[in-house]
Design a protein around this motif. Structure first.
Motif, PDB file in Angstrom:
ATOM      1  N   LEU A 100      -9.603  19.644 -12.391  1.00 42.68           N
ATOM      2  CA  LEU A 100      -9.999  19.270 -11.363  1.00 42.68           C
ATOM      3  C   LEU A 100      -9.276  18.577 -10.684  1.00 42.68           C
ATOM      4  O   LEU A 100      -9.720  18.519  -9.209  1.00 42.68           O
ATOM      5  CB  LEU A 100     -10.130  17.093 -12.510  1.00 42.68           C
ATOM      6  N   LEU A 101      -7.612  18.500 -10.096  1.00 44.93           N
ATOM      7  CA  LEU A 101      -6.709  18.306  -9.431  1.00 44.93           C
ATOM      8  C   LEU A 101      -7.038  19.125  -8.552  1.00 44.93           C
ATOM      9  O   LEU A 101      -7.022  19.318  -7.333  1.00 44.93           O
ATOM     10  CB  LEU A 101      -5.362  17.741  -9.306  1.00 44.93           C
ATOM     11  N   MET A 102      -6.710  20.919  -9.034  1.00 44.83           N
ATOM     12  CA  MET A 102      -7.700  21.968  -8.543  1.00 44.83           C
ATOM     13  C   MET A 102      -8.490  22.040  -7.632  1.00 44.83           C
ATOM     14  O   MET A 102      -8.328  22.597  -6.155  1.00 44.83           O
ATOM     15  CB  MET A 102      -7.974  23.113  -8.633  1.00 44.83           C
ATOM     16  N   SER A 103      -9.718  21.198  -8.117  1.00 42.70           N
ATOM     17  CA  SER A 103     -10.130  20.893  -7.219  1.00 42.70           C
ATOM     18  C   SER A 103     -10.384  20.065  -6.137  1.00 42.70           C
ATOM     19  O   SER A 103     -10.751  20.157  -5.122  1.00 42.70           O
ATOM     20  CB  SER A 103     -11.979  20.270  -7.788  1.00 42.70           C
TER      21      SER A 103
ATOM     22  N   GLN B 219      -8.526   9.412  -3.771  1.00 41.68           N
ATOM     23  CA  GLN B 219      -7.894   9.046  -4.351  1.00 41.68           C
ATOM     24  C   GLN B 219      -8.380   9.493  -5.865  1.00 41.68           C
ATOM     25  O   GLN B 219      -7.062   9.152  -6.648  1.00 41.68           O
ATOM     26  CB  GLN B 219      -9.478   8.252  -4.005  1.00 41.68           C
ATOM     27  N   ALA B 220      -8.753  10.892  -5.426  1.00 47.01           N
ATOM     28  CA  ALA B 220      -8.921  11.548  -6.515  1.00 47.01           C
ATOM     29  C   ALA B 220      -7.326  12.252  -6.712  1.00 47.01           C
ATOM     30  O   ALA B 220      -7.113  12.130  -8.369  1.00 47.01           O
ATOM     31  CB  ALA B 220     -10.192  13.222  -6.731  1.00 47.01           C
ATOM     32  N   ASP B 221      -7.066  11.914  -6.383  1.00 48.78           N
ATOM     33  CA  ASP B 221      -5.498  12.973  -6.273  1.00 48.78           C
ATOM     34  C   ASP B 221      -4.773  11.863  -6.519  1.00 48.78           C
ATOM     35  O   ASP B 221      -3.729  12.873  -6.792  1.00 48.78           O
ATOM     36  CB  ASP B 221      -4.710  13.600  -4.249  1.00 48.78           C
ATOM     37  N   LEU B 222      -4.496  10.657  -6.393  1.00 44.79           N
ATOM     38  CA  LEU B 222      -3.489   9.486  -6.490  1.00 44.79           C
ATOM     39  C   LEU B 222      -3.892   9.462  -8.010  1.00 44.79           C
ATOM     40  O   LEU B 222      -2.892   8.801  -8.777  1.00 44.79           O
ATOM     41  CB  LEU B 222      -4.270   8.202  -5.711  1.00 44.79           C
ATOM     42  N   GLY B 223      -5.218   9.720  -8.223  1.00 42.20           N
ATOM     43  CA  GLY B 223      -4.801   9.227  -9.740  1.00 42.20           C
ATOM     44  C   GLY B 223      -5.486   8.367 -10.051  1.00 42.20           C
ATOM     45  O   GLY B 223      -5.067   7.939 -11.408  1.00 42.20           O
ATOM     46  N   GLU B 224      -6.450   7.848  -9.439  1.00 39.09           N
ATOM     47  CA  GLU B 224      -6.601   6.237  -9.260  1.00 39.09           C
ATOM     48  C   GLU B 224      -7.942   6.301  -9.687  1.00 39.09           C
ATOM     49  O   GLU B 224      -8.928   7.464  -9.625  1.00 39.09           O
ATOM     50  CB  GLU B 224      -6.595   5.454  -8.249  1.00 39.09           C
ATOM     51  N   ASP B 225      -8.698   5.286 -10.489  1.00 39.02           N
ATOM     52  CA  ASP B 225     -10.332   5.037 -10.599  1.00 39.02           C
ATOM     53  C   ASP B 225     -10.911   5.314  -9.803  1.00 39.02           C
ATOM     54  O   ASP B 225     -10.871   4.621  -8.360  1.00 39.02           O
ATOM     55  CB  ASP B 225     -10.061   3.768 -10.901  1.00 39.02           C
TER      56      ASP B 225
ATOM     57  N   THR C  64       1.903  12.026  -1.114  1.00 35.81           N
ATOM     58  CA  THR C  64       2.091  12.927   0.120  1.00 35.81           C
ATOM     59  C   THR C  64       0.504  13.479   0.607  1.00 35.81           C
ATOM     60  O   THR C  64       0.901  13.683   1.573  1.00 35.81           O
ATOM     61  CB  THR C  64       2.706  14.763  -1.044  1.00 35.81           C
ATOM     62  N   ALA C  65      -0.191  13.201  -0.774  1.00 34.59           N
ATOM     63  CA  ALA C  65      -2.020  14.158  -0.470  1.00 34.59           C
ATOM     64  C   ALA C  65      -2.610  12.726   0.800  1.00 34.59           C
ATOM     65  O   ALA C  65      -2.828  13.280   1.561  1.00 34.59           O
ATOM     66  CB  ALA C  65      -2.180  14.248  -1.541  1.00 34.59           C
ATOM     67  N   LEU C  66      -1.592  11.777   0.353  1.00 37.00           N
ATOM     68  CA  LEU C  66      -2.248  10.420   1.249  1.00 37.00           C
ATOM     69  C   LEU C  66      -1.685  10.546   2.312  1.00 37.00           C
ATOM     70  O   LEU C  66      -2.584  10.966   3.207  1.00 37.00           O
ATOM     71  CB  LEU C  66      -2.233   9.027   0.403  1.00 37.00           C
ATOM     72  N   LEU C  67      -1.043  11.332   2.796  1.00 41.79           N
ATOM     73  CA  LEU C  67      -0.080  10.875   3.728  1.00 41.79           C
ATOM     74  C   LEU C  67      -0.437  12.159   4.854  1.00 41.79           C
ATOM     75  O   LEU C  67      -0.332  11.887   5.971  1.00 41.79           O
ATOM     76  CB  LEU C  67       1.712  10.875   3.695  1.00 41.79           C
ATOM     77  N   PHE C  68      -0.694  13.460   3.782  1.00 41.11           N
ATOM     78  CA  PHE C  68      -1.195  14.775   4.862  1.00 41.11           C
ATOM     79  C   PHE C  68      -2.516  14.502   5.255  1.00 41.11           C
ATOM     80  O   PHE C  68      -3.389  14.936   6.287  1.00 41.11           O
ATOM     81  CB  PHE C  68      -1.397  15.868   3.374  1.00 41.11           C
ATOM     82  N   TYR C  69      -3.334  13.654   4.364  1.00 41.33           N
ATOM     83  CA  TYR C  69      -5.191  13.357   4.894  1.00 41.33           C
ATOM     84  C   TYR C  69      -4.542  12.261   6.020  1.00 41.33           C
ATOM     85  O   TYR C  69      -5.730  12.516   6.894  1.00 41.33           O
ATOM     86  CB  TYR C  69      -5.450  12.062   3.776  1.00 41.33           C
ATOM     87  N   VAL C  70      -3.954  11.185   6.468  1.00 43.82           N
ATOM     88  CA  VAL C  70      -3.650  10.877   7.053  1.00 43.82           C
ATOM     89  C   VAL C  70      -3.247  11.037   8.625  1.00 43.82           C
ATOM     90  O   VAL C  70      -3.859  11.170   9.452  1.00 43.82           O
ATOM     91  CB  VAL C  70      -2.803   9.222   6.844  1.00 43.82           C
ATOM     92  N   SER C  71      -1.780  12.092   8.634  1.00 45.11           N
ATOM     93  CA  SER C  71      -1.616  12.777   9.657  1.00 45.11           C
ATOM     94  C   SER C  71      -2.995  13.579  10.003  1.00 45.11           C
ATOM     95  O   SER C  71      -3.101  14.322  10.993  1.00 45.11           O
ATOM     96  CB  SER C  71      -0.005  13.791   8.848  1.00 45.11           C
TER      97      SER C  71
ATOM     98  N   ILE D  82      -4.465   2.856   3.810  1.00 51.32           N
ATOM     99  CA  ILE D  82      -5.311   3.960   3.106  1.00 51.32           C
ATOM    100  C   ILE D  82      -5.032   3.607   1.690  1.00 51.32           C
ATOM    101  O   ILE D  82      -6.155   3.467   1.149  1.00 51.32           O
ATOM    102  CB  ILE D  82      -5.216   4.921   3.597  1.00 51.32           C
ATOM    103  N   ALA D  83      -3.612   3.137   2.265  1.00 57.29           N
ATOM    104  CA  ALA D  83      -3.564   3.008   0.094  1.00 57.29           C
ATOM    105  C   ALA D  83      -4.155   1.896  -0.199  1.00 57.29           C
ATOM    106  O   ALA D  83      -4.523   1.468  -1.077  1.00 57.29           O
ATOM    107  CB  ALA D  83      -2.254   2.899   0.141  1.00 57.29           C
ATOM    108  N   PHE D  84      -4.408   0.641   0.867  1.00 57.44           N
ATOM    109  CA  PHE D  84      -4.708  -0.479  -0.042  1.00 57.44           C
ATOM    110  C   PHE D  84      -5.413  -0.925  -0.638  1.00 57.44           C
ATOM    111  O   PHE D  84      -6.350  -1.235  -0.677  1.00 57.44           O
ATOM    112  CB  PHE D  84      -4.582  -1.447   1.609  1.00 57.44           C
ATOM    113  N   LEU D  85      -6.883   0.242   0.731  1.00 58.66           N
ATOM    114  CA  LEU D  85      -7.919   0.912   0.373  1.00 58.66           C
ATOM    115  C   LEU D  85      -8.633   1.299  -0.835  1.00 58.66           C
ATOM    116  O   LEU D  85      -9.428   1.491  -1.619  1.00 58.66           O
ATOM    117  CB  LEU D  85      -9.012   1.937   1.782  1.00 58.66           C
TER     118      LEU D  85
END
Lengths: 108, 322
Positions: free
Chosen positions: B145-148, B202-208, B245-252, B276-279
């Motif tokens: 999953l994480l690779m995808s 969202q998936a990278d963060l491992g969240e629902d 890091t994935a979240l900040l990469f997406y933002v940048s 974005i983290a809040f969302l």
């Protein structure tokens, strides 16, 4: 070249720091109270059955990972190096695994 | 750059200390906001309003006894965990902070997601090294999953490249908006990439709803099942640093907060990252987990092909225009 060396040095520093944390934690943490009485992982099923352990598919994981990672990276290099003719070939190479994955899970 | 600067960059800002602090802050924020949404208090005891709880949890785990199954390849597990966290921190170091850090080599937009993918694969490898049926199944799910998600994120770099003509993260952050104004036909693709990217993060963060890899009801804790003590601490921290890091990469990459240089560049990056983290936390608290079958179909069947298609169209249109 100097830039690449800085990158390597920075990564090595992070790696050494992380390893130091890990080793420090292993020295400072208490020994398991029941060391020497460790058991095999639980098997699925009743307790009386022989415990199962799986051999991890390390080579398979490595191969799948390398193939999956290389496709988008190779695509980018095709585009940035003006070798667009290679792109359809890469897409063609990537499509069968995707289709197989999709079909397998549709059936399951 | 002298030796002292290199040490500070790698170990303090924007390296190890910054990455770990950001990961723990995200975890604290998540616990408080989720608790509020579920009519609970959340952590209240440690630090200001309980915000230091994730740090204390980490310290506590590091000091716990380490119980490992007899079948575990101990050296593989330890090496995989240490390398995984190091790669995630290194990826964080390569983000376009706008002040300090290492100079971009010109292709960091590809190097960052590759480091993140490798970090995720190593976490999965640590699970496989236990040779426990629960962990091996959880680890294979986790890697697949994480690779995808990471392949999807790599593909979305195509939109930024088409708009700016560069794989240099600093250039992308400085010129993305200018590029979109000059190439307005990329705007719909950018919007689509923004949406797909958010799902992938969202998936990278491992969240629902993407927590199937560690579903306790199905595989008894998934990839973490056989870990305790320092190994569990490193595994959790590695996963959290990877996600942030994935979240900040997406933002940048896709939001390019301005200004892109100076102290305000750091503030703008963190501020947009916070939104974005809040969302992400709101989505996590308000959606149920989806089944593995549907998750694999969504990630490999739709998200990855869609990301590749977005990248392909962006590069074709962007290349044709220039």
């Amino acid at each position: 070249m100097a830039q690449q060396l800085y990158y390597l040095a920075a990564f090595m520093l992070i790696l050494i720091a992380s390893t130091a944390y890990y080793i420090a934690a292993s020295i400072l943490a208490p020994r398991p109270r029941r060391q020497g009485e460790a058991t095999l992982p639980y098997a699925c099923g009743e307790k009386g059955r022989e415990a199962k352990s799986l051999d991890p598919p390390y080579p398979l994981v490595l191969i799948v990972f390398t193939i999956a990672e290389s496709v988008p990276i190779a695509s980018f290099f095709c585009v940035t190096q003006d070798r667009l003719a290679l792109l359809p070939l890469l897409v063609a190479a990537f499509a069968p695994p995707l289709l197989v994955t999709g079909r397998r899970h549709e059936r399951s | 750059m002298n030796v002292l600067e290199l040490f500070v960059t790698a170990l303090i800002y924007p390296g190890l200390l910054t990455a770990v602090s950001l990961a723990l802050s995200f975890e604290a924020l998540k616990r408080k906001i989720e608790a509020r949404m579920q009519n609970r208090m959340g952590p209240t005891y440690t630090g200001l309003r309980g915000l230091a709880q994730p740090l204390i949890d980490l310290v506590k785990l590091l000091g716990k006894e380490d119980i490992t199954p007899l079948t575990m390849h101990e050296a593989v597990a330890a090496a995989a965990l240490v390398w995984s966290i190091s790669l995630a921190v290194f990826a964080c170091l390569l983000l376009p902070w706008g002040l300090g850090g290492l100079e971009d080599m010109g292709y960091n937009a590809l190097l960052v997601p590759v480091c993140l993918s490798l970090a995720a694969a190593l976490l999965g490898l640590a699970s496989l090294s236990t040779r426990s049926p629960y962990s091996v199944i959880g680890g294979l799910r986790f890697i697949g999953l994480l690779m995808s998600y990471d392949i999807g994120l790599i593909s979305l770099v195509g939109v930024a490249y088409a708009a700016t003509g560069s794989l240099n993260m600093d250039v992308i952050r400085a010129k993305l908006w200018e590029g979109l104004v000059h190439k307005p036909f990329l705007f719909p693709l950018w919007l689509l990439a923004l949406l797909v990217g958010f799902i992938l993060v969202q998936a990278d963060l491992g969240e629902d709803p993407f927590t199937i890899a560690e579903a306790e009801t199905e595989v008894a804790g998934g990839f973490e099942a056989e870990f305790s003590g320092r190994k569990l601490a490193f595994m959790r921290l590695g996963h959290e640093v990877h996600g942030v890091t994935a979240l900040l990469f997406y933002v940048s990459l896709l939001l390019a907060p301005q200004p892109s240089r100076g102290v305000f560049a750091i503030i703008s990056l963190l501020a947009v990252g916070l939104v974005i983290a809040f969302l992400s936390i709101i989505v996590d608290a308000s959606t149920p987990r989806i089944r593995l079958k549907d998750m694999i179909k969504l990630s490999w069947g739709y998200l990855v092909p869609l990301s590749i298609l977005i990248a392909f169209l962006s590069l074709m249109l962007g290349g044709a225009a220039s």
